[in-house]
Each structure stands twice: as structure tokens, then as C-alpha cells.
Design an enzyme around this catalytic site. Structure first.
Site, short mmCIF file in Angstrom:
data_model
loop_
_atom_site.label_atom_id
_atom_site.label_comp_id
_atom_site.label_asym_id
_atom_site.label_seq_id
_atom_site.Cartn_x
_atom_site.Cartn_y
_atom_site.Cartn_z
N GLN A 142 0.87 -1.19 0.00
CA GLN A 142 0.00 0.00 0.00
C GLN A 142 0.90 1.23 0.00
O GLN A 142 1.18 1.82 1.04
CB GLN A 142 -0.91 -0.03 1.22
CG GLN A 142 -2.05 -1.03 1.04
CD GLN A 142 -2.79 -1.26 2.32
OE1 GLN A 142 -2.25 -1.81 3.26
NE2 GLN A 142 -4.02 -0.82 2.38
N LYS A 240 -2.53 -7.36 -16.25
CA LYS A 240 -3.14 -8.05 -15.10
C LYS A 240 -4.22 -7.19 -14.46
O LYS A 240 -4.09 -5.97 -14.37
CB LYS A 240 -2.03 -8.35 -14.09
CG LYS A 240 -2.50 -9.03 -12.83
CD LYS A 240 -1.29 -9.50 -12.03
CE LYS A 240 -1.28 -8.90 -10.67
NZ LYS A 240 -0.14 -9.34 -9.87
N GLY A 273 -0.68 -16.89 -4.89
CA GLY A 273 -0.39 -17.69 -6.10
C GLY A 273 -1.35 -17.43 -7.26
O GLY A 273 -1.24 -18.08 -8.31
#
Ligand code: R5P
Length: 368
Positions: A142, A240, A273
């Protein structure tokens, strides 16, 4: 002084003796080398001290090294107490802590507070320098305000707390983002990284036309580019997206996969993962990749990572995973035959020695 005495003194002061005198002088300026560890950092600190004692190979080292371990304990009400059983005034302290320790019941928050209290204990008792050795810098993810979620920038808060506690330098391994150093203001942050380690580990693929290096997200792209240049390999980058905290979607992978059969994926960490799972599956099912090799600086040993890695190895061409011991690895992960854990003890021992003597740290990692 009679002339004869000067001549005798010059005879006596050989270059070797002069160098030794200078080293002793610097030693007293810098303070005595003291390695200390909070409970979760003790395993790694012990290995580093053992490695430090073996260092020679051209390095100027001190044999006058003190080591105190497990300096924190819990009161019955759960509060943390740090006691220093030796005199620490004037010392050059290197304080080890594994902020995340999946091998113990101690939480990240307990480990962090122990680290801060320990730093303050050294500060209040006159240590000259206090270097935090935090191979895995927790709370670093963060690092900027998140849109509309009203979360605190915890990376900044932890830096503020460390400085307030008395830390005068930090040594970290591959933090989530390099800009984090800015949060420490004038406090030097020695940021070590896995580039040299991974180049060495994957050297066998150097220059091969059927191999491509893949960054799982934009954050990893610079690292992957350096790696690709070093091993003369083409690179690709994945787009992503996280629809929810534990879920990952890879919408596309940008790069030229023509003739590629093997992918090397490099990331800063394996957490649950999810990133690895989504990326490896896409590489195998849509990009014609048959074998995947993964290098990650930190393996958090949490969540579904074990089962995901095991499945990928069994069904999806994941051949090998290389991680470091920046975080103590659980037996579950240690026993995975395709997972290799590389120790950071040598790099940390050399780094500590160079910081202690005020020499260049980058020379340890980037030998010409
Ligand atoms: C994300 O920005 C990081 O670089 C890692 O890719 C991520 O933290 C890995 O997390 P997980 O294993 O849970 O997908």
C-alpha cells in the site's frame, strides 16, 4: 623525537600495518559491529553471522562481532517487551527481523512492533547506528492512496514509525516498489534485489531463441527488461487485473511468442499464487508455451499458493520455482521437489560488512 626513533618508526609502519591502523581507527569511529535479532529474524541472522565469520576473499572484515538473538518476548497481556542484556552504547547495530514469519504464530503486526520497540531500545541506550535488516518489507504494497477506498498509505506510515523509533538506515530485499525509499527521507535505504541471483539461476537459457521472459504486470517490466538484456532473451508483459483481492485475471500478454516454447516468469512475490496460476495457464493454453520457470524474490507461504503451485507443476508445465529465504519458508513449501530456496546469507553478510566500513554495496552485486 630523536631522528633514530623516526627512522625506527618508519621501518615499523609497513603498508600492512598502516592499513590495519586505519581499519582500527574506522572501527572506533563507526562503533563495534553488533548483530541483533528479534525472534522471527533469528534464523536468518544466525546464518548471516556464520557467513560473516567466513568472509575473507579480499574483504576487510572485523572479528570483533557481537551477536544477540531473540531480544523480544511477550508479556502475559500480549504486549511486547525488548530487553538488551549487554552494553550497546556506541555500537553499529544491524537489527534483523522477519516481519512475516509463516513458521511461527507471531503475526506481522507483532513482528513489526517488536522491531520498532527493539530499535527504540537501542536508540535509548546509546547505539550509534541502527540499521534495520528487513529482507521482506511488509506493508509495502500500500504505497499510494487507493481510489475511493479510503485506505491509509501504510508503506509511508511504517517508514515514519521506523524513523521515529530510531532507525538510521534500512536494508531491504526487493521491496514491492523502489520508490518506497522516498518515504524514508534522509534515512539511507539499501535496496538489494534478485537480478544477479536470477541471472545466475537461469543462465542455462542464455541466448536461446525458443525462450521468452515474461513480466506478470507493469511493475515487473523494468526488472524483466534488465534480466532479458543480460541473458539475451526477448521479453513480454502481461496485462493483469484483480476483480477481487484474491482473484487475478490476465487479459492479454503482449510480446512476440513465435517459436517460443519456454517461458521464464519473474515476479517480486508469490502471495496467494493467483498471479502465477492465471499467467502460467494463459501461457500454456494460448501462447504455445510448454515449460514455465518461475523466479520470485519472496514466497509468502500463505493462502492457496501451495495447492496452486502443486497443480501447475502437475498439470500445466510449471517446471521449477526459485525463491529466496527472505521469508522463513514452511516445511510444506520446503518439501516441494520443484521449489528451490536460495539463501540470502552471503549477500547480507557482505552488505552488512560494507555498510559497516562505509564501502560501496553495489560492488557486491554488480561486479564488472
Ligand atoms: C503484484 O503487484 C505483485 O507483484 C505480485 O504479482 C502479487 O503480489 C502476487 O500475489 P498473488 O500471488 O496473490 O497473485
Amino acid at each position: 623525537m630523536p631522528q633514530g626513533s623516526v627512522a625506527a618508526m618508519n621501518d615499523f609502519l609497513t603498508p600492512r600495518k598502516l592499513a590495519q591502523m586505519r581499519a582500527e581507527e574506522m572501527e572506533s569511529e563507526r562503533g563495534r559491529l553488533l548483530i541483533a535479532s528479534c525472534c522471527s529474524g533469528t534464523r536468518l541472522a544466525r546464518e548471516v553471522v556464520a557467513r560473516y565469520r567466513e568472509l575473507s576473499n579480499g574483504e576487510q572484515v572485523t572479528s570483533d562481532i557481537l551477536f544477540i538473538e531473540n531480544i523480544d518476548r511477550r508479556f502475559s497481556d500480549g504486549e511486547t517487551c525488548v530487553r538488551l542484556d549487554i552494553h550497546v552504547g556506541g555500537a553499529d547495530v544491524f537489527l534483523f527481523q522477519s516481519l512475516l514469519d509463516p513458521t511461527s504464530d507471531l503475526t506481522v503486526d507483532q513482528n513489526y512492533i517488536a522491531f520498532l520497540i527493539a530499535a527504540r531500545a537501542f536508540r535509548e541506550n546509546g547505539a550509534q547506528h541502527i540499521t534495520g535488516v528487513l529482507p521482506y518489507l511488509a506493508y509495502a504494497r500500500q504505497d499510494k492512496p487507493t481510489k475511493f477506498t479510503r485506505e491509509a498509505t501504510t508503506a509511508r506510515l511504517m517508514a515514519d514509525l521506523a524513523i521515529a523509533a530510531g532507525i538510521t538506515r534500512q536494508i531491504v530485499w526487493d521491496p514491492h516498489c523502489g520508490q518506497i525509499r522516498g518515504f524514508y527521507g534522509p534515512i539511507p535505504v539499501t535496496t538489494l534485489e534478485s537480478l544477479t541471483l536470477f541471472i545466475h539461476e537461469f543462465e542455462r537459457f542464455k541466448g536461446r531463441d525458443d525462450v521468452i521472459v515474461v513480466a506478470p504486470d507493469a511493475g515487473a517490466s523494468k526488472f524483466v527488461t534488465h534480466f532479458g538484456r543480460a541473458l539475451d532473451l526477448k521479453c513480454a508483459i502481461a496485462a493483469k487485473h484483480r476483480p477481487k483481492p484474491e482473484e487475478v485475471e490476465i487479459s492479454e500478454i503482449i510480446g512476440d511468442f513465435a517459436g517460443k516454447r519456454v517461458a521464464i516468469v519473474l515476479d517480486d512475490m508469490i502471495s496467494g499464487g493467483g498471479t502465477t496460476a492465471a499467467l502460467v495457464r494463459k501461457l500454456i493454453t494460448e501462447k504455445g508455451i510448454e515449460e514455465v520457470y518461475l523466479g520470485a524474490s519472496h514466497n509468502l507461504c500463505i493462502g492457496r499458493a501451495y495447492e496452486r503451485l502443486t497443480e501447475l507443476h502437475r498439470d500445466c508445465g510449471l517446471k521449477e520455482v526459485i525463491v529466496t529465504d527472505s521469508i522463513p519458508q514452511t516445511n510444506l513449501f520446503r518439501n516441494l521437489p520443484f521449489l528451490k530456496i536460495r539463501s540470502l546469507s552471503d549477500q547480507l553478510a557482505r552488505t552488512i560488512n560494507r555498510v559497516h566500513y562505509g564501502y560501496s554495496v553495489s560492488e557486491v552485486f554488480y561486479q564488472p
